[in-house]
Design an enzyme around this catalytic site. Structure first.
Site, PDB file in Angstrom:
ATOM      1  N   ASP A  32      28.227  90.221  38.303  1.00 20.03           N
ATOM      2  CA  ASP A  32      28.202  88.838  39.018  1.00 20.03           C
ATOM      3  C   ASP A  32      29.320  87.929  38.134  1.00 20.03           C
ATOM      4  OD1 ASP A  32      25.628  87.378  40.686  1.00 20.03           O
ATOM      5  OD2 ASP A  32      27.313  86.072  39.993  1.00 20.03           O
ATOM      6  N   ASN A  36      27.446  81.116  41.397  1.00 19.26           N
ATOM      7  CA  ASN A  36      26.301  80.690  41.860  1.00 19.26           C
ATOM      8  C   ASN A  36      25.178  80.948  41.171  1.00 19.26           C
ATOM      9  OD1 ASN A  36      25.664  78.405  43.718  1.00 19.26           O
ATOM     10  ND2 ASN A  36      25.004  80.046  45.204  1.00 19.26           N
ATOM     11  N   SER A 125      24.479  88.960  57.922  1.00 21.44           N
ATOM     12  CA  SER A 125      23.661  87.710  58.207  1.00 21.44           C
ATOM     13  C   SER A 125      23.455  87.510  59.436  1.00 21.44           C
ATOM     14  CB  SER A 125      24.462  86.451  57.881  1.00 21.44           C
ATOM     15  OG  SER A 125      23.978  85.327  58.195  1.00 21.44           O
ATOM     16  N   TYR A 149      32.298  81.413  57.524  1.00 19.80           N
ATOM     17  CA  TYR A 149      31.207  82.348  56.737  1.00 19.80           C
ATOM     18  C   TYR A 149      31.039  83.370  57.722  1.00 19.80           C
ATOM     19  CZ  TYR A 149      26.995  83.975  55.014  1.00 19.80           C
ATOM     20  OH  TYR A 149      25.829  84.733  54.589  1.00 19.80           O
ATOM     21  N   LYS A 153      31.613  87.596  57.404  1.00 16.56           N
ATOM     22  CA  LYS A 153      30.803  88.648  57.184  1.00 16.56           C
ATOM     23  C   LYS A 153      30.689  89.811  58.397  1.00 16.56           C
ATOM     24  CE  LYS A 153      27.731  87.658  54.146  1.00 16.56           C
ATOM     25  NZ  LYS A 153      27.775  88.275  52.718  1.00 16.56           N
ATOM     26  N   ASN A 179      16.315  84.264  57.676  1.00 20.27           N
ATOM     27  CA  ASN A 179      16.426  83.061  56.850  1.00 20.27           C
ATOM     28  C   ASN A 179      15.317  83.436  55.560  1.00 20.27           C
ATOM     29  OD1 ASN A 179      17.424  81.921  59.604  1.00 20.27           O
ATOM     30  ND2 ASN A 179      17.200  80.199  58.514  1.00 20.27           N
ATOM     31  N   ASN A 198      21.611  72.875  51.323  1.00 17.38           N
ATOM     32  CA  ASN A 198      21.929  72.910  52.852  1.00 17.38           C
ATOM     33  C   ASN A 198      20.777  73.354  53.747  1.00 17.38           C
ATOM     34  OD1 ASN A 198      24.487  72.049  52.519  1.00 17.38           O
ATOM     35  ND2 ASN A 198      24.909  73.965  51.479  1.00 17.38           N
ATOM     36  N   ARG A 292      22.123  68.780  63.803  1.00 16.75           N
ATOM     37  CA  ARG A 292      23.437  68.967  62.981  1.00 16.75           C
ATOM     38  C   ARG A 292      23.997  69.802  63.758  1.00 16.75           C
ATOM     39  NH1 ARG A 292      21.729  72.705  57.684  1.00 16.75           N
ATOM     40  NH2 ARG A 292      21.258  74.136  59.448  1.00 16.75           N
TER      41      ARG A 292
HETATM   42  P1  NAD Z   1      23.503  83.551  45.993  1.00  8.73           P
HETATM   43  O1  NAD Z   1      24.867  82.607  45.961  1.00  8.73           O
HETATM   44  O2  NAD Z   1      22.450  83.081  45.171  1.00  8.73           O
HETATM   45  O3  NAD Z   1      24.069  85.041  45.378  1.00  8.73           O
HETATM   46  C1  NAD Z   1      25.343  85.367  45.462  1.00  8.73           C
HETATM   47  C2  NAD Z   1      25.826  85.790  44.199  1.00  8.73           C
HETATM   48  O4  NAD Z   1      27.009  86.326  44.331  1.00  8.73           O
HETATM   49  C3  NAD Z   1      25.790  84.757  43.047  1.00  8.73           C
HETATM   50  O5  NAD Z   1      24.934  85.185  42.014  1.00  8.73           O
HETATM   51  C4  NAD Z   1      27.183  84.436  42.801  1.00  8.73           C
HETATM   52  O6  NAD Z   1      27.475  84.044  41.426  1.00  8.73           O
HETATM   53  C5  NAD Z   1      27.840  85.701  43.022  1.00  8.73           C
HETATM   54  N1  NAD Z   1      29.260  86.153  43.431  1.00  8.73           N
HETATM   55  C6  NAD Z   1      29.758  85.112  44.333  1.00  8.73           C
HETATM   56  N2  NAD Z   1      31.075  85.723  44.509  1.00  8.73           N
HETATM   57  C7  NAD Z   1      31.273  86.704  43.554  1.00  8.73           C
HETATM   58  C8  NAD Z   1      32.375  87.151  43.081  1.00  8.73           C
HETATM   59  N3  NAD Z   1      33.571  87.235  43.739  1.00  8.73           N
HETATM   60  N4  NAD Z   1      32.147  88.286  42.232  1.00  8.73           N
HETATM   61  C9  NAD Z   1      30.834  88.413  41.785  1.00  8.73           C
HETATM   62  N5  NAD Z   1      29.932  87.725  41.950  1.00  8.73           N
HETATM   63  C10 NAD Z   1      30.174  86.835  42.991  1.00  8.73           C
HETATM   64  O7  NAD Z   1      23.291  83.776  47.476  1.00  8.73           O
HETATM   65  P2  NAD Z   1      21.979  84.734  48.230  1.00  8.73           P
HETATM   66  O8  NAD Z   1      21.103  83.774  49.050  1.00  8.73           O
HETATM   67  O9  NAD Z   1      21.128  85.518  46.904  1.00  8.73           O
HETATM   68  O10 NAD Z   1      22.544  85.646  49.142  1.00  8.73           O
HETATM   69  C11 NAD Z   1      23.210  87.033  48.901  1.00  8.73           C
HETATM   70  C12 NAD Z   1      24.029  87.501  49.832  1.00  8.73           C
HETATM   71  O11 NAD Z   1      23.169  87.380  51.215  1.00  8.73           O
HETATM   72  C13 NAD Z   1      25.338  86.713  50.142  1.00  8.73           C
HETATM   73  O12 NAD Z   1      26.223  87.641  50.517  1.00  8.73           O
HETATM   74  C14 NAD Z   1      25.160  85.913  51.452  1.00  8.73           C
HETATM   75  O13 NAD Z   1      25.837  85.733  52.220  1.00  8.73           O
HETATM   76  C15 NAD Z   1      23.924  86.790  52.188  1.00  8.73           C
HETATM   77  N6  NAD Z   1      22.937  86.075  53.237  1.00  8.73           N
HETATM   78  C16 NAD Z   1      22.190  85.173  52.627  1.00  8.73           C
HETATM   79  C17 NAD Z   1      21.191  84.446  53.219  1.00  8.73           C
HETATM   80  C18 NAD Z   1      20.516  83.365  52.918  1.00  8.73           C
HETATM   81  O14 NAD Z   1      20.298  82.451  53.497  1.00  8.73           O
HETATM   82  N7  NAD Z   1      20.266  83.139  51.529  1.00  8.73           N
HETATM   83  C19 NAD Z   1      21.262  84.594  54.750  1.00  8.73           C
HETATM   84  C20 NAD Z   1      21.973  85.932  55.143  1.00  8.73           C
HETATM   85  C21 NAD Z   1      23.044  86.518  54.297  1.00  8.73           C
HETATM   86  N1  UDP Z   2      17.011  71.533  59.037  1.00  8.76           N
HETATM   87  C1  UDP Z   2      16.692  70.275  58.871  1.00  8.76           C
HETATM   88  N2  UDP Z   2      16.801  69.640  57.859  1.00  8.76           N
HETATM   89  C2  UDP Z   2      17.538  69.982  56.880  1.00  8.76           C
HETATM   90  C3  UDP Z   2      17.899  71.583  56.827  1.00  8.76           C
HETATM   91  C4  UDP Z   2      17.711  72.408  57.914  1.00  8.76           C
HETATM   92  O1  UDP Z   2      15.892  70.021  59.790  1.00  8.76           O
HETATM   93  O2  UDP Z   2      17.760  69.386  55.808  1.00  8.76           O
HETATM   94  C5  UDP Z   2      16.736  72.692  60.238  1.00  8.76           C
HETATM   95  C6  UDP Z   2      18.002  73.198  60.745  1.00  8.76           C
HETATM   96  O3  UDP Z   2      18.213  72.148  61.796  1.00  8.76           O
HETATM   97  C7  UDP Z   2      17.547  74.524  61.351  1.00  8.76           C
HETATM   98  C8  UDP Z   2      16.400  74.760  60.349  1.00  8.76           C
HETATM   99  O4  UDP Z   2      15.901  73.741  59.669  1.00  8.76           O
HETATM  100  O5  UDP Z   2      16.744  74.172  62.832  1.00  8.76           O
HETATM  101  C9  UDP Z   2      16.728  75.780  59.580  1.00  8.76           C
HETATM  102  O6  UDP Z   2      18.057  75.367  58.813  1.00  8.76           O
HETATM  103  P1  UDP Z   2      18.814  76.273  57.592  1.00  8.76           P
HETATM  104  O7  UDP Z   2      20.027  75.280  57.294  1.00  8.76           O
HETATM  105  O8  UDP Z   2      17.845  76.586  56.640  1.00  8.76           O
HETATM  106  O9  UDP Z   2      19.170  77.764  58.326  1.00  8.76           O
HETATM  107  P2  UDP Z   2      20.246  77.932  59.491  1.00  8.76           P
HETATM  108  O10 UDP Z   2      20.311  76.855  60.365  1.00  8.76           O
HETATM  109  O11 UDP Z   2      21.399  78.441  58.947  1.00  8.76           O
HETATM  110  O12 UDP Z   2      19.493  79.063  60.335  1.00  8.76           O
END
Ligand code: NAD
Ligand code: UDP
Length: 338
Positions: A32, A36, A125, A149, A153, A179, A198, A292
């Site tokens: 890592d 982030n 995702s 984004y 993916k 989510n 966010n 939003r």
């Molecule tokens: P996160 O930001 O907490 O974890 C991602 C990690 O990757 C971080 O520790 C960051 O430091 C590291 N990173 C970023 N770019 C890098 C690089 N170039 N080299 C090495 N490390 C790097 O995010 P998360 O919520 O744990 O998400 C993990 C994965 O799941 C991501 O790919 C994200 O897109 C995907 N994902 C997350 C969600 C969500 O809502 N959390 C939903 C769908 C998909």
């Molecule tokens: N949402 C909200 N207030 C916030 C953040 C999110 O009402 O401050 C709502 C958003 O409109 C959605 C749901 O919560 O209906 C989930 O949003 P999130 O950003 O967590 O996930 P995503 O929209 O990417 O699925």
């Protein structure tokens, strides 16, 4: 013993997955760049499991580093979380997203190919579906992401699919998360967003702990039961377990296969707020705000294929999610800097 390489392993989902793999007896290596996340996650993982994962500080885009990691360890499977994930930021800075998520993944896949390490679990995702015109998402829907984004993916999914088609030794699981929320029940690891969150659940958690004054509910006039947006929230512990099942699947199946990881049911923003109020005992004031941009009213996973193929299904419900999210937040009001 063969090792599992977890890119992004100090991040939110990665850290929970590292714990799950260590507790299942795997040797885990984390890479890592901490762009982030915090190095303290490693201490916390060690407190939970008794084992500190080997850690490489650096980027998936660093070819020399990756080559040396693969040369130093017999890596059985790569679980690839590393990447950026903020939709709004991706609209403002698309190049950053394509560079880190797409170009970075290509460097990683190239190193895997050269090392002969060809089993991959990729963090995709539900965003890849875009706006498919239905609310229950199956894996076979067309992929039409609506922001950079989501595009990044989908591109990585396409690259992995092409790679597997070119060389049948590859086996790839594309995990499409809905989510993710919640935290490890110990309260030692959890989601620690930088700045103002966010996403809904970390935002609610910061209102509950008093760091933010109220939640903006983005729209209450959607065509949903209470007018607020509906999503398929999934406990991060269930998600972490899904990676173990995906890894086992790759041992027995070649190919490149996409799996939804969701519960199969949606909850509204106000249901999430009410559950959090109940779990925390905090009032959590809300303000109804405009919709939003880019938000869909409602969607959730159809997890049937995942259940059939991986034998995985979500076990934890919304009350479990908010209980564990709150437990993490109240014990770590400032995240890992508490
Ligand atoms: P996160 O930001 O907490 O974890 C991602 C990690 O990757 C971080 O520790 C960051 O430091 C590291 N990173 C970023 N770019 C890098 C690089 N170039 N080299 C090495 N490390 C790097 O995010 P998360 O919520 O744990 O998400 C993990 C994965 O799941 C991501 O790919 C994200 O897109 C995907 N994902 C997350 C969600 C969500 O809502 N959390 C939903 C769908 C998909
Ligand atoms: N949402 C909200 N207030 C916030 C953040 C999110 O009402 O401050 C709502 C958003 O409109 C959605 C749901 O919560 O209906 C989930 O949003 P999130 O950003 O967590 O996930 P995503 O929209 O990417 O699925």
């Amino acid at each position: 013993m063969n090792s599992i390489l977890v890119t992004g392993g100090t991040g939110y989902i990665g850290s929970h997955t590292v714990v799950a793999f260590q507790q299942a007896g795997f040797d885990v290596i984390v890479l890592d760049d901490l762009s982030n996340s915090s190095e303290q996650v490693l201490d916390r993982i060690e407190r939970i499991t008794g084992t500190r994962p080997r850690f490489y500080l650096g980027s998936i885009a660093n070819q020399a580093l990756l080559n040396s990691v693969f040369a130093s360890h017999p890596i059985d499977t790569v679980i690839h979380f590393a990447g950026f994930k903020a939709v709004g930021e991706s609209v403002q800075h698309p190049l950053r997203y394509y560079q880190n998520n797409v170009a970075g993944s290509m460097v990683l896949f190239d190193a895997m190919q050269k090392a002969g390490s060809k089993k991959l679990v990729f963090s995709s995702s539900a965003t890849v579906y875009g706006d498919p015109g239905v609310i229950a998402y199956t894996e076979d829907l067309p992929l039409r992401p609506v922001n950079p984004y989501g595009q990044s993916k989908r591109m990585v999914e396409d690259i992995a699919r092409d790679l597997q088609a070119s060389d049948s030794d590859w086996s790839v699981a594309l995990l499409r998360y809905f989510n993710p929320v919640g935290a490890h029940p110990s309260g030692l690891i959890g989601e620690d967003p930088r700045g103002i969150p966010n996403n809904l659940m970390p935002y609610i958690a910061k209102v509950a702990v008093g760091e933010l004054s109220e939640l903006n509910v983005f729209g209450d006039d959607y065509t949903t039961p209470d007018g607020t947006g509906v999503r398929d929230y999934i406990h991060v512990q269930d998600l972490a377990r899904g990676h173990l099942d995906a890894c086992r699947y790759l041992n027995e199946h070649k190919g490149c296969t996409a799996f939804n990881l969701g519960t199969g049911r949606g909850y509204s923003v106000m249901e999430a707020v009410d559950a959090f109020r109940k779990a925390s005992g905090q009032p959590i004031p809300v303000r109804i705000s405009p919709r939003r941009a880019g938000d869909l009213p409602e969607y959730y996973a159809v997890p049937d294929f995942t259940r059939k193929e991986l034998g995985w299904k979500a076990e934890l419900n919304l009350d479990d999610m908010v209980r564990d999210h709150w437990n993490w937040q109240k014990n770590n009001p400032k995240g890992y800097d508490s």
